[in-house]
Design a protein around this motif. Structure first.
Motif, short mmCIF file in Angstrom:
data_model
loop_
_atom_site.label_atom_id
_atom_site.label_comp_id
_atom_site.label_asym_id
_atom_site.label_seq_id
_atom_site.Cartn_x
_atom_site.Cartn_y
_atom_site.Cartn_z
N SER A 11 0.86 -1.19 0.00
CA SER A 11 0.00 0.00 0.00
C SER A 11 0.89 1.24 0.00
O SER A 11 2.11 1.14 -0.12
N SER A 54 -1.54 -2.64 -6.08
CA SER A 54 -2.79 -1.90 -6.22
C SER A 54 -3.08 -1.58 -7.68
O SER A 54 -2.16 -1.38 -8.49
N LEU A 155 -11.73 -0.24 -4.01
CA LEU A 155 -11.21 -1.08 -5.08
C LEU A 155 -12.40 -1.69 -5.82
O LEU A 155 -13.29 -2.28 -5.20
N VAL A 165 -9.27 1.98 -8.81
CA VAL A 165 -9.31 2.51 -7.45
C VAL A 165 -9.99 3.88 -7.51
O VAL A 165 -9.53 4.78 -8.23
#
Length: 381
Positions: A11, A54, A155, A165
């Motif tokens: 993250s 991500s 998400l 995102v």
């Protein structure tokens, strides 16, 4: 996904690690200072390490191949996507997520970013074997969006190989523009959207432990492919291997030497036979090699001139298909030539004897074998 897989999720400010303990229960740890060398050495040792990234780091694109049999290389993938991204497509590392006919589902990530994170984790004590977008941990249903809240962002999995995102405001605006869109959400929405089905709340790593993705995706290919670890060989094994190599070379040399010796012996024997045969027929010619090349000239110098006599006989046999030469010989002492013919027509035999009177005076006699006739002639000058 293997049971002993170590899952790493990156993250913005921390690294989440998840693995199963001895009882098989998931263990989740959060690390903020993971960039220091050796900081991850206390994690379980495993050959299966998965890095989740991500969706904000990716470009997800669908492209169509322009030609049948189009070559797929990093350069051609950059050409296919250069008009769809806001930065230089050559700076992105592209992965084919799925191919269906001429249609490709692609994911692009910055090469520099991927290199930095892999090197950071390696220095920290972990070698990543597989990397993929974390959105694959969300369940997929056709024509349905799946949502999971992550701190102040969401998400979303809106296609089988596409993720995004979004902040809350953008998600609300998107659902307002699509009021009939079916959604699955692991967290309560802060606004009303009727066609929403709620799932039991859980975090991303729990999704991965409960539902392993069906997609076989790995970003680590091409220049990012994991090289197999180099294993040091014990000195004793090196000596054994070296001795085995020497023994193999010695055996190979012995076999080659034996074959060469055999060939040499055969060549010597054949050369002696050839010399003896040549000396028998051409005693005045002391040649010891190259018999084939000099045979015609040597035969022309020896009585009788065999080649010219055979040439004359062949000319007289033209047009007489029922006569075939079976054997030809000469007697040097009696100065006679003997021709054995295979005769299928007595008339053609008589015609042959008549034709050859200018060069031969053949007289016929039985050969003792059926179908064969013996012709004898004195040698004419």
């Amino acid at each position: 996904m293997k049971p002993d897989t170590l899952i790493l999720r990156l993250s913005a400010s921390k690294l989440e690690c998840s693995y199963r303990n001895e009882s098989g229960s998931p263990v989740v740890r959060q690390l903020t200072d993971f960039a220091q060398p050796g900081s991850l050495c206390d994690l379980p040792t495993t050959d299966s390490t998965l890095l989740l990234l991500s969706a904000e780091y990716f470009y997800f694109r669908e492209v169509t191949l322009p030609l049948e049999g189009y070559s797929l290389t990093p350069q051609t993938l950059s050409w296919l996507t250069e008009d769809t991204v806001a930065e230089n497509a050559d700076d992105l590392h592209w992965t084919i997520l799925e191919r269906e006919g001429d249609s490709l589902q692609l994911a692009g990530i910055r090469k520099a970013f991927l290199t930095d994170i892999l090197q950071t984790l390696h220095f920290a004590g972990v070698t990543v074997r597989q990397a993929m977008p974390e959105g694959y941990g969300l369940p997929y249903h056709p024509e349905t969006w799946t949502l999971l809240q992550q701190e102040d962002h969401w998400l979303m999995r809106y296609a089988e190989h596409k993720f995004s995102v979004l902040n809350t405001a953008l998600l609300e605006h998107l659902l307002m523009r699509n009021p009939a869109q079916k959604t699955l959400s692991f967290n309560p929405l802060p606004f009303t959207h009727e066609p929403t089905e709620y799932l039991p709340g859980q975090d991303m790593l729990a999704c991965w432990h409960q539902q392993a993705p069906t997609a076989e995706v790995n970003l680590l290919h091409g220049p990012f492919r994991v090289r197999p670890a180099v294993t040091l060989v014990k000195p004793a094994l090196r000596k054994i291997a070296f001795c085995a190599l020497l023994l193999a070379l010695f055996a190979w040399a012995c076999v080659k030497g034996f074959v060469f010796w055999q060939l040499s012996q055969q060549n010597t024997k054949l050369s002696a036979q050839g010399t003896a045969l040549w000396s028998h027929y051409f005693p005045t010619d002391k040649r010891s090699s190259n018999y084939k090349f000099f045979f015609e000239s040597a035969a022309g110098k020896t009585w009788p001139d065999v080649m010219s006599r055979l040439s004359l006989i062949s000319q007289h046999l033209n047009g007489l298909p029922m006569l075939k030469i079976h054997q030809f010989s000469y007697d040097k002492d009696k100065r006679t030539l003997t021709l054995t013919l295979k005769v299928e027509d007595a008339g053609q035999l008589a015609q042959f004897i008549q034709r050859s009177r200018d060069n031969f005076n053949f007289s016929s006699s039985p050969s003792g074998s059926p179908g064969l006739t013996l012709l004898t002639s004195e040698v004419k000058p």
